[in-house]
Write a protein that holds these residues in place. Structure first.
Motif, PDB file in Angstrom:
ATOM      1  N   ALA A 252     -14.492  14.609   4.792  1.00  0.00           N
ATOM      2  CA  ALA A 252     -15.144  13.687   5.567  1.00  0.00           C
ATOM      3  C   ALA A 252     -14.912  13.499   6.968  1.00  0.00           C
ATOM      4  O   ALA A 252     -13.719  13.508   7.158  1.00  0.00           O
ATOM      5  CB  ALA A 252     -15.346  12.361   4.819  1.00  0.00           C
ATOM      6  N   LYS A 253     -15.754  13.473   7.736  1.00  0.00           N
ATOM      7  CA  LYS A 253     -15.177  13.541   9.293  1.00  0.00           C
ATOM      8  C   LYS A 253     -15.752  12.209   9.751  1.00  0.00           C
ATOM      9  O   LYS A 253     -16.550  11.748   9.287  1.00  0.00           O
ATOM     10  CB  LYS A 253     -15.996  14.515   9.989  1.00  0.00           C
ATOM     11  N   ASN A 254     -15.107  11.665  10.897  1.00  0.00           N
ATOM     12  CA  ASN A 254     -15.696  10.467  11.494  1.00  0.00           C
ATOM     13  C   ASN A 254     -16.959  10.802  12.164  1.00  0.00           C
ATOM     14  O   ASN A 254     -16.889  11.745  12.735  1.00  0.00           O
ATOM     15  CB  ASN A 254     -14.603   9.947  12.647  1.00  0.00           C
TER      16      ASN A 254
ATOM     17  N   ASN B 147      -6.020  13.728  10.474  1.00  0.00           N
ATOM     18  CA  ASN B 147      -6.492  13.904  11.651  1.00  0.00           C
ATOM     19  C   ASN B 147      -5.960  15.273  12.148  1.00  0.00           C
ATOM     20  O   ASN B 147      -5.045  15.035  12.843  1.00  0.00           O
ATOM     21  CB  ASN B 147      -6.273  12.709  12.702  1.00  0.00           C
ATOM     22  N   GLU B 148      -6.715  16.241  12.305  1.00  0.00           N
ATOM     23  CA  GLU B 148      -6.065  17.582  12.397  1.00  0.00           C
ATOM     24  C   GLU B 148      -5.816  17.567  13.999  1.00  0.00           C
ATOM     25  O   GLU B 148      -6.728  17.125  14.653  1.00  0.00           O
ATOM     26  CB  GLU B 148      -6.929  18.814  12.087  1.00  0.00           C
TER      27      GLU B 148
ATOM     28  N   THR C 283       0.967  -1.172   0.107  1.00  0.00           N
ATOM     29  CA  THR C 283       0.159  -0.151   0.043  1.00  0.00           C
ATOM     30  C   THR C 283       0.821   1.142   0.010  1.00  0.00           C
ATOM     31  O   THR C 283       1.765   1.439   0.815  1.00  0.00           O
ATOM     32  CB  THR C 283      -0.867   0.059   1.368  1.00  0.00           C
ATOM     33  N   LEU C 284       0.313   2.221  -0.789  1.00  0.00           N
ATOM     34  CA  LEU C 284       0.984   3.464  -0.737  1.00  0.00           C
ATOM     35  C   LEU C 284       0.329   4.786  -0.097  1.00  0.00           C
ATOM     36  O   LEU C 284      -0.950   4.665  -0.676  1.00  0.00           O
ATOM     37  CB  LEU C 284       1.542   4.199  -2.209  1.00  0.00           C
ATOM     38  N   ASN C 285       0.302   4.863   1.050  1.00  0.00           N
ATOM     39  CA  ASN C 285      -0.677   5.688   1.802  1.00  0.00           C
ATOM     40  C   ASN C 285      -0.417   7.427   1.588  1.00  0.00           C
ATOM     41  O   ASN C 285       0.650   7.756   1.851  1.00  0.00           O
ATOM     42  CB  ASN C 285      -0.517   5.347   3.006  1.00  0.00           C
ATOM     43  N   PHE C 286      -1.216   8.057   1.108  1.00  0.00           N
ATOM     44  CA  PHE C 286      -1.189   9.203   1.138  1.00  0.00           C
ATOM     45  C   PHE C 286      -2.222  10.069   2.041  1.00  0.00           C
ATOM     46  O   PHE C 286      -3.576  10.023   1.835  1.00  0.00           O
ATOM     47  CB  PHE C 286      -1.560   9.748  -0.615  1.00  0.00           C
ATOM     48  N   THR C 287      -1.780  10.887   3.059  1.00  0.00           N
ATOM     49  CA  THR C 287      -2.613  11.748   3.870  1.00  0.00           C
ATOM     50  C   THR C 287      -2.379  13.261   2.972  1.00  0.00           C
ATOM     51  O   THR C 287      -1.447  13.865   3.259  1.00  0.00           O
ATOM     52  CB  THR C 287      -1.968  11.688   5.236  1.00  0.00           C
TER      53      THR C 287
END
Ligand code: SF4
Length: 278
Positions: free
Chosen positions: A274-276, A258-259, A225-229
């Motif tokens: 989108a928020k949890n 996650n700010e 997996t390549l994860n991009f935040t």
């Protein structure tokens, strides 16, 4: 048996997060979350977002997020661990104990063997490659105690240690004859200069990760997996990815930021809005 002191916890719609203290009073964070089985099919659906507020239960996809360090010396400018001045590596036993802690918390209602997927995420505090000996030992301890478990590892890919760590993880997959490990590189931008700001450690360049993705295919059906935040105007260039990687060797994941106090201090904000659900 875990010996952590709980200093804070927060419950949300599909789980809980715990602020814990080790016996020598170092802070760590451990999470206990669950999702419905439909989210496992993210590749076909193109998302793992929940359309309806159906969170399933720990009998579906049960995920425990463990810390491998208290604090972290990398100090990514978006990461809340930057608020901690001190850091130390956790031992393999302390990593396993976080899994035990969550299992014990739920022992009256859920057992790991009841979960269709029981997944341990090495994604809370700390860079696994910088604590590789204890992380490798912890993977084995967890797998021996919870044979049903799968494991997800995420690294920024530091130049020092990643190759050796990767080779040892491959050996574990072969030794257990079980395709139970997901290997992820967190990259956050397709521009290596931006990555140097976002991940201030000497690390493999994006194009160099191809070799790892190709090698991983030899031992695992699970793609690297390549994860991009993705934050602000950081580059995400799909053509660059297509140029560097074979399509069937990687899985691209886009994650929300996650700010937190550190990301705000560094004027970073996520592009996924989108928020949890609380
Ligand atoms: S390597 Fe991971 S834990 Fe460490 S500062 Fe960066 S994001 Fe945070």
């Amino acid at each position: 048996m875990s010996n952590f002191k709980v200093t804070a916890s927060r419950n949300f719609a599909n789980g809980s997060v715990y602020a814990l203290r080790t016996e020598d009073d170092y802070p760590i964070e451990t999470t206990d979350t669950f999702l419905p089985m439909i989210t496992r099919d993210a590749e076909a659906r193109g998302t793992n977002e929940l359309v309806l507020a159906n969170f399933g239960s720990r009998k579906d996809r049960w995920m425990i997020g463990v810390s491998v360090m208290s604090g972290c010396p990398v100090r990514c400018p978006f990461c809340a661990t930057g608020a901690l001045k001190k850091w130390r590596n956790l031992t393999a036993e302390e990593i396993l104990a976080q899994v035990d802690f969550i299992v014990e918390k739920n022992q009256d209602r859920f057992k790991p063997t009841d979960a269709e997927e029981f997944r341990i995420l090495f994604t809370r505090m700390g860079e696994p490659v910088m604590n590789k000996d204890e992380v490798l030992k912890a993977i084995k301890l967890i797998k021996n105690k919870y044979p049903h478990a799968t494991v997800a590892l995420s690294t920024a890919g530091p130049k020092v240690g990643t190759k050796e760590f990767f080779e040892e993880v491959k050996k574990i997959v072969e030794e257990y004859q079980d395709d139970f490990i997901q290997f992820q590189f967190s990259v956050h931008s397709t521009d290596d200069k931006q990555r140097d700001f976002l991940q201030p450690v000497k690390k493999y360049q994006l194009a160099e990760l191809k070799e790892f993705a190709d090698e991983w295919k030899k031992v695992s059906e699970r793609k690297v997996t390549l994860n991009f935040t993705l934050c602000d105007d950081n580059e995400f260039d799909a053509e660059k990815i297509e140029k560097y990687f074979l399509a069937d060797s990687i899985f691209i994941k886009l994650s929300p930021l996650n700010e937190n106090n550190i990301s705000t201090k560094n004027h970073l904000s996520g592009v996924i809005t989108a928020k949890n659900l609380a």
